[in-house]
Design a protein around this motif. Structure first.
Motif: not given
Length: 376
Positions: A27-33
């Motif tokens: 999961d990319d922590p910099n996105t909301a998804v």
């Protein structure tokens, strides 16, 4: 219909649980998804649509003739002879087209489906799989894919979004086969306890084959190839029976057989698919092989049968098959220019005649019947 996605990364353990692989997406922590969620519509894009269909049909006209001539001699008592003629046809039909939507999210596809008048609000195109692998592996437990039933029920609307039109099927192969067979066998008696049968069978196959494939991106542009095959063979057979005792029988048999390849395996045309995965080196190809030869087999059988009751027996049999030209799937690398204009190697899958081989084994069996009588 394919969905695709680009993930920021993943972890794979190929021996996570006694050989059962484990996989987890990052999961990319910099996105909301949450990119680790394989069931989230926001993580997926609409990809290629494959619109395929097919069918086949065939018929046969067969004539047979069998006769028996009684000799009544000491060593030969009868001769059986006959023939068979068969005319077969086989046709196969198909249609195939594909199209992609560049840089279109799955959410956008759902909106376009609703606007095009597809059933529901368009979300029915998504099918969610739950309890994936039933917890047997350390992997995502759900994901989404295209719903095949929804695609069929809304085919026209989906084709419109992808810029396609409904296509008619075209004939991919048209084959006519005429086969002839003549045989003659006779029983013989060497002694009171030794008898058998010896015979010859002549077979002949004549095939006319025509194959067609749609080529390029233009509709109604076809490649056609034709081939013929003519095979004939004399096949002997021999069987010997020996009544060793009143209850014990031994048998020996020698036969030769021939089997023609399946019609679809003879298709001379080849179908090529460019790589679907970015960075992939090899494309794929499929096709038939009009150079296929018949599969021939020389067969040996030896059995011993003990009849311990009127309707019951115990038997053992040994068999051996010396096989020439068995048709098996084959693969080879072909370098060619793809539909995208890139020259690359393609792995072509096509049937081939394998090298000679042998099949042998031992069979044990018991046949037993129990008679019950009811007296009234």
């Amino acid at each position: 219909m394919r969905f695709n996605r680009v993930a920021p990364g993943l972890d794979v353990d190929f021996n996570d649980n006694d050989g059962m692989p484990g996989i987890a997406f990052w999961d990319d922590p910099n996105t909301a998804v949450n990119e680790a969620d394989m069931a989230a519509i926001e993580n997926w894009n609409a990809s290629t649509l494959y619109d395929n269909g097919g069918g086949n049909r065939g018929d046969a006209l067969t004539f047979t003739f069998d006769a028996e001539y009684l000799i009544g001699g000491t060593y030969f008592d009868r001769v059986k002879f006959g023939g068979r003629y068969e005319s077969r046809t086989a046709e196969e039909f198909t249609r195939t087209q594909e199209s992609g939507i560049a840089d279109t999210s799955l959410a956008s596809l759902i909106e376009q489906l609703a606007a095009a008048g597809a059933s529901g609000d368009g979300s029915g195109v998504v099918y969610q799989v739950n309890d994936y692998l039933d917890g047997r592996a350390d992997a995502f437990d759900s994901f989404i894919t295209a719903d095949g039933g929804y695609l069929l029920n809304n085919a026209n609307e989906i084709r419109g979004i992808y810029g396609l039109e409904a296509e008619d099927k075209y004939k991919t192969f048209d084959i006519e086969e005429d086969s002839y067979a003549l045989y003659a066998t006779t029983n013989f008696f060497l002694t009171e306890d030794i008898s058998g049968e010896i015979g010859l069978r002549y077979v002949s196959y004549e095939q006319d084959m025509k194959f067609t494939a749609e080529t390029g991106t233009n509709t109604n542009v076809f490649d056609t190839s034709a081939a013929t095959a003519d095979v004939s063979k004399v096949l002997p057979s021999f069987m010997l029976n020996w009544n060793i005792t009143d209850d014990l029988v031994g048998r020996v048999a020698y036969t030769e057989t021939l089997r023609m390849p399946n019609f679809a395996d003879l298709n001379a045309l080849q179908y090529w698919t460019d790589p679907l995965t970015e960075g992939a080196i090899y494309g794929e190809g499929t096709g038939g092989n009009p150079e296929l030869k018949p599969t021939e087999s020389t067969n040996y059988d030896l059995s011993l049968e003990w009849y311990f009751a009127d309707t019951s027996s115990l038997y053992a049999a040994y068999f051996k098959r010396e096989i020439e030209g068995l048709v098996v799937p084959g693969r080879k690398t072909v370098v060619r220019e793809g539909n995208d204009g890139v020259t690359r190697p393609y792995v072509l899958s096509a049937p081939v005649n394998a090298s000679n081989g042998e099949l042998s084994g031992l069979e044990l069996g018991l046949v037993y019947f129990q008679k019950n009588y009811l007296i009234t």
